[in-house]
Design an enzyme around this catalytic site. Sequence first.
Site, PDB file in Angstrom:
ATOM      1  N   ASN A  46       0.852  -1.198   0.000  1.00 36.61           N
ATOM      2  CA  ASN A  46       0.000   0.000   0.000  1.00 36.61           C
ATOM      3  C   ASN A  46       0.884   1.243   0.000  1.00 36.61           C
ATOM      4  OD1 ASN A  46       0.634  -0.780   2.698  1.00 36.61           O
ATOM      5  ND2 ASN A  46      -1.015   0.444   3.532  1.00 36.61           N
ATOM      6  N   CYS A  57      -4.040   0.774  -2.609  1.00 36.15           N
ATOM      7  CA  CYS A  57      -3.935  -0.456  -1.813  1.00 36.15           C
ATOM      8  C   CYS A  57      -2.885  -1.391  -2.410  1.00 36.15           C
ATOM      9  CB  CYS A  57      -5.260  -1.201  -1.798  1.00 36.15           C
ATOM     10  SG  CYS A  57      -6.549  -0.416  -0.839  1.00 36.15           S
ATOM     11  N   GLU A  59      -3.089  -4.560  -3.058  1.00 34.62           N
ATOM     12  CA  GLU A  59      -3.614  -5.463  -4.103  1.00 34.62           C
ATOM     13  C   GLU A  59      -3.575  -4.774  -5.461  1.00 34.62           C
ATOM     14  OE1 GLU A  59      -4.893  -4.704  -1.185  1.00 34.62           O
ATOM     15  OE2 GLU A  59      -6.293  -6.208  -0.437  1.00 34.62           O
TER      16      GLU A  59
HETATM   17  N1  THU Z   1      -5.328  -1.337   2.453  1.00 36.05           N
HETATM   18  C1  THU Z   1      -4.760  -2.173   1.542  1.00 36.05           C
HETATM   19  O1  THU Z   1      -3.654  -1.930   1.043  1.00 36.05           O
HETATM   20  N2  THU Z   1      -5.444  -3.287   1.194  1.00 36.05           N
HETATM   21  C2  THU Z   1      -6.621  -3.672   1.769  1.00 36.05           C
HETATM   22  O2  THU Z   1      -7.161  -4.709   1.392  1.00 36.05           O
HETATM   23  C3  THU Z   1      -7.238  -2.870   2.815  1.00 36.05           C
HETATM   24  C4  THU Z   1      -6.627  -1.522   3.023  1.00 36.05           C
HETATM   25  C5  THU Z   1      -4.550  -0.161   2.900  1.00 36.05           C
HETATM   26  C6  THU Z   1      -5.057   1.173   2.458  1.00 36.05           C
HETATM   27  C7  THU Z   1      -4.481   2.080   3.535  1.00 36.05           C
HETATM   28  O3  THU Z   1      -3.149   2.407   3.193  1.00 36.05           O
HETATM   29  C8  THU Z   1      -4.442   1.205   4.775  1.00 36.05           C
HETATM   30  O4  THU Z   1      -4.529  -0.136   4.305  1.00 36.05           O
HETATM   31  C9  THU Z   1      -5.565   1.490   5.755  1.00 36.05           C
HETATM   32  O5  THU Z   1      -6.793   1.474   5.138  1.00 36.05           O
END
Ligand code: THU
Length: 137
Positions: A46, A57, A59
């Site tokens: 992320n 994110c 993913e």
């Molecule tokens: N986040 C992800 O990278 N993947 C997820 O599936 C859920 C949320 C990140 C976004 C943000 O940087 C942090 O987690 C908190 O929401």
Amino acid sequence: MIDDIIINRMIEAAILARENAYAPYSSFAVGAAVYAENGIIYSGCNIENSSYGATNCAERTAIYKAVSEGNRKIHAVAVVAGMKSEKPVYTSPCGICRQVISEFGDEDTPVIMAVSKEEYRIITLKELLPDTFKLDK
Ligand code: THU
């Protein structure tokens, strides 16, 4: 079905990518990995932003790396997430990422939620995102 060796390699790649998480605002560090059509595992973390909304994110970082290298078919996704410097907790992809997985995967695409190489759960995209929106082409 995705085999155990690939699952293992994907979790390992997601754990490594999580080390690079840029999460100064939430302190929630996420690593992801996707198994692409060319057999390569692409990983990502992320990447947050002071405007919050521009955050990407893990993913999507991994998927966009695969797609930008010419792979439009994703066979599996793995996620490893949790507070920075703490043991990961089972985390399932956010709504936007589910929609992006649906763009490049299919309803049976496995999503591996891992806390370690030994402890993980697998759920299909169909379970995470039933009745997906797709444009008729
Ligand atoms: N986040 C992800 O990278 N993947 C997820 O599936 C859920 C949320 C990140 C976004 C943000 O940087 C942090 O987690 C908190 O929401």
